[in-house]
Enzyme design. Structure first.
Site, PDB file in Angstrom:
ATOM      1  N   TRP A   1       4.978 -10.891   0.941  1.00 27.84           N
ATOM      2  CA  TRP A   1       4.386 -10.056   1.977  1.00 27.84           C
ATOM      3  C   TRP A   1       4.819 -10.518   3.362  1.00 27.84           C
ATOM      4  O   TRP A   1       4.922 -11.710   3.637  1.00 27.84           O
ATOM      5  CB  TRP A   1       2.855 -10.108   1.884  1.00 27.84           C
ATOM      6  CG  TRP A   1       2.191  -9.216   2.879  1.00 27.84           C
ATOM      7  CD1 TRP A   1       1.864  -7.897   2.727  1.00 27.84           C
ATOM      8  CD2 TRP A   1       1.795  -9.573   4.211  1.00 27.84           C
ATOM      9  NE1 TRP A   1       1.279  -7.414   3.872  1.00 27.84           N
ATOM     10  CE2 TRP A   1       1.229  -8.415   4.802  1.00 27.84           C
ATOM     11  CE3 TRP A   1       1.871 -10.748   4.961  1.00 27.84           C
ATOM     12  CZ2 TRP A   1       0.723  -8.416   6.102  1.00 27.84           C
ATOM     13  CZ3 TRP A   1       1.377 -10.742   6.262  1.00 27.84           C
ATOM     14  CH2 TRP A   1       0.809  -9.588   6.816  1.00 27.84           C
TER      15      TRP A   1
ATOM     16  N   ASP B   1      -5.828   1.142   9.071  1.00 22.42           N
ATOM     17  CA  ASP B   1      -5.585   2.008   7.920  1.00 22.42           C
ATOM     18  C   ASP B   1      -6.195   3.403   8.086  1.00 22.42           C
ATOM     19  O   ASP B   1      -7.046   3.838   7.297  1.00 22.42           O
ATOM     20  CB  ASP B   1      -6.087   1.374   6.619  1.00 22.42           C
ATOM     21  CG  ASP B   1      -5.574  -0.033   6.403  1.00 22.42           C
ATOM     22  OD1 ASP B   1      -4.509  -0.356   6.964  1.00 22.42           O
ATOM     23  OD2 ASP B   1      -6.226  -0.807   5.675  1.00 22.42           O
TER      24      ASP B   1
ATOM     25  N   ASP C   1       0.784  -1.235   0.000  1.00 19.80           N
ATOM     26  CA  ASP C   1       0.000   0.000   0.000  1.00 19.80           C
ATOM     27  C   ASP C   1       0.819   1.290   0.000  1.00 19.80           C
ATOM     28  O   ASP C   1       1.771   1.428   0.786  1.00 19.80           O
ATOM     29  CB  ASP C   1      -0.884   0.051   1.246  1.00 19.80           C
ATOM     30  CG  ASP C   1      -1.678  -1.207   1.467  1.00 19.80           C
ATOM     31  OD1 ASP C   1      -1.648  -2.108   0.618  1.00 19.80           O
ATOM     32  OD2 ASP C   1      -2.340  -1.286   2.515  1.00 19.80           O
TER      33      ASP C   1
END
Length: 507
Positions: free
Chosen positions: A73, A173, A49
């Site tokens: 990841w 987030d 992101d």
């Protein structure tokens, strides 16, 4: 005024040094066959992101989720690049690494704002696994805060928004902005009932935050989480965007593993968001997720997306890097949806433009345009009203074994198509973008990098972003017309090479 004097700070110098060494070790064996020259990517390792996008003290700053130890990841840190003009970028030191209990399993995504006293303030999610190993039993996630005087070195101040309910397994987030005399924070939540929502908190001092309300709930009960939410004004409207987890494909829509999109409506502080449009994808391609917007110093709304390699195989992982951003795009309102197109500054990278138009092709005729194009900025117009071919477009990344990715107008579908079925490496399949044919023409701008293609339809009314991993050898561009009852008419077609975005020492 922000009062942080009494807050605990957390040292991360040792963890940052290890992360820098990890990236450098991977870089020593990085392969560049598909490594981007005109898109932001980490020097090595995995990225996802976009985080903390902002303009601060004369530079644009783009942070990103980074695994500095592998090309898969994991071990989420914050990588960092910056630029004076969004054209040429330099690599900055890694900004944040896990260093205290609330973030021991990852410094997850977040955003940046400039405080009233001129500091850069980062809000991000501190992440832990409930079982200490993986997500099988869910996450423990809280919103954290860090402060910087220069945008490069950060003091971590710990948790400012703890998770309010132990049954909540996703709580992350944060996106923060100032409105009037209050600060506002939205973030994604999976409720105890496993519904995807966006919650809003408010603060007067940037430190003490109060829950206001859920500002948005996804109407589909199967959508269990709304990642990377964003909320911003555009003209007289408000936009809420999110990356939906659990959204099922419908026809041409939402074909990816998870899908990033937005809704448009109206909103007043303290009130409810009044949705006025249906959910619309930010990008119709194979590889687009977790976009984040910010406002530039000239007032433009700008966005970066992550070209997400969700579907196996992911061949760039073998090359000690994985993941890149899209080019920076400007966002404007276009009726009931958003127009996104490359920022005007991006054209400064164009070199050696060649003009091939106008061109007329007969039935099933093709024409080689370039024998080898590592990068390309292509602008093309197709006369739909007078063309009779069933497919008109470009074979890109065409190698001697026949590998290529096709970008074309398909008259049977009446859509623009990006088709990877001839790719040897990586995921295949095709994606399409809808098209308004009312004016009888189609404008395409196609940004080609070593391993990716971005297609902008009619000045960015629709976009498709996809990885495309060429086979070995020169990478040609070929113009094609397929089947139909007659010719294909291309009034204009230009191709420029794209220079690198990196300073010499940062490539």
């Amino acid at each position: 005024m922000m009062n942080i004097d009494s807050m605990t700070t957390y040292d991360q110098s040792e963890q940052l040094a290890k992360a820098e060494a990890g990236v450098e070790a991977l870089f020593q064996n990085r392969k560049d066959r598909w490594y981007p020259s005109s898109h932001i990517a980490s020097k090595a390792g995995w990225i996802n992101d976009p985080n903390g996008l902002c303009y601060f003290k004369g530079r644009y700053h783009a942070y990103y989720q980074l695994n500095p130890f592998d090309s898969v990841w994991g071990a989420c840190h914050w990588g960092h690049v910056s630029s004076e003009d969004m054209v040429t970028w330099r690599r900055e030191p890694i900004a944040m690494a896990p260093s205290f209990e609330a973030e021991q399993d990852g410094v997850f995504s977040g955003s940046a704002v400039v405080s009233d006293d001129g500091k850069l303030v980062i809000y991000y999610t501190g992440h832990r696994w409930r079982n200490g190993v993986n997500e099988d039993e869910g996450n423990l996630q809280e919103q954290c805060m860090a402060v910087s005087d220069d945008g490069i070195h950060f003091s971590k101040l710990g948790v400012v928004v703890p998770c309010p309910d132990d049954r909540i397994l996703h709580f992350r987030d944060p996106k923060v902005w100032k409105q009037g005399d209050s600060w506002r924070m939205v973030f994604g939540v999976s409720t105890p009932e496993h519904r995807g929502e966006i919650w809003m908190y408010t603060s007067k001092d940037m430190v003490n935050w109060t829950f206001e309300k859920p500002i948005y709930q996804h109407p589909d009960p199967g959508v269990f989480m709304l990642e990377c939410p964003d909320m911003f004004p555009l003209d007289d409207k408000w936009v809420i965007c999110y990356s939906a987890m659990g959204l099922h494909p419908q026809g041409f829509e939402a074909r990816n593993h998870n899908n990033a999109g937005y809704v448009i409506g109206t909103w007043q502080p303290g009130g409810d968001f009044q949705q006025e449009t249906e959910f619309h994808l930010w990008d119709d391609g194979h590889n687009y997720y977790a976009p984040q917007t910010f406002q530039g110093p000239d007032g433009r709304r700008l966005v970066f997306g992550w070209m997400s390699p969700f579907t196996e195989p992911i061949p760039m992982q073998e090359d000690n890097w994985c993941g890149q951003f899209t080019v920076p795009r400007e966002v404007t309102l276009a009726g009931d949806h958003l127009r996104t197109q490359p920022i005007r500054e991006y054209s400064q990278l164009d070199q050696g433009q060649q003009d091939f138009g106008p061109i007329e092709l007969g039935v099933n005729e093709s024409r080689d345009l370039l024998a080898d194009a590592q990068t390309a900025d292509i602008e093309m117009e197709i006369d739909l009203a007078r063309s009779q071919a069933e497919r008109i477009g470009l074979e890109i990344h065409r190698t001697s074994n026949g590998d290529h990715t096709l970008v074309c107008y398909d008259d049977q579908l009446e859509r623009v198509v990006l088709d990877r079925h001839c790719n040897t490496y990586g995921d295949r399949g095709y994606r399409t973008a809808p098209l308004d044919k009312s004016d009888g023409k189609l404008k395409l701008r196609i940004i080609v990098d070593r391993g990716s293609i971005e297609v902008y339809v009619n000045d960015g009314l629709e976009v498709m972003s996809s990885y495309s991993f060429p086979a070995e050898g020169p990478r040609a561009i070929r113009l094609i017309a397929e089947s139909g009852e007659g010719k294909a008419l291309i009034p204009s077609l230009t191709i420029s090479q794209i220079g690198t975005i990196w300073q010499e020492s940062d490539r």
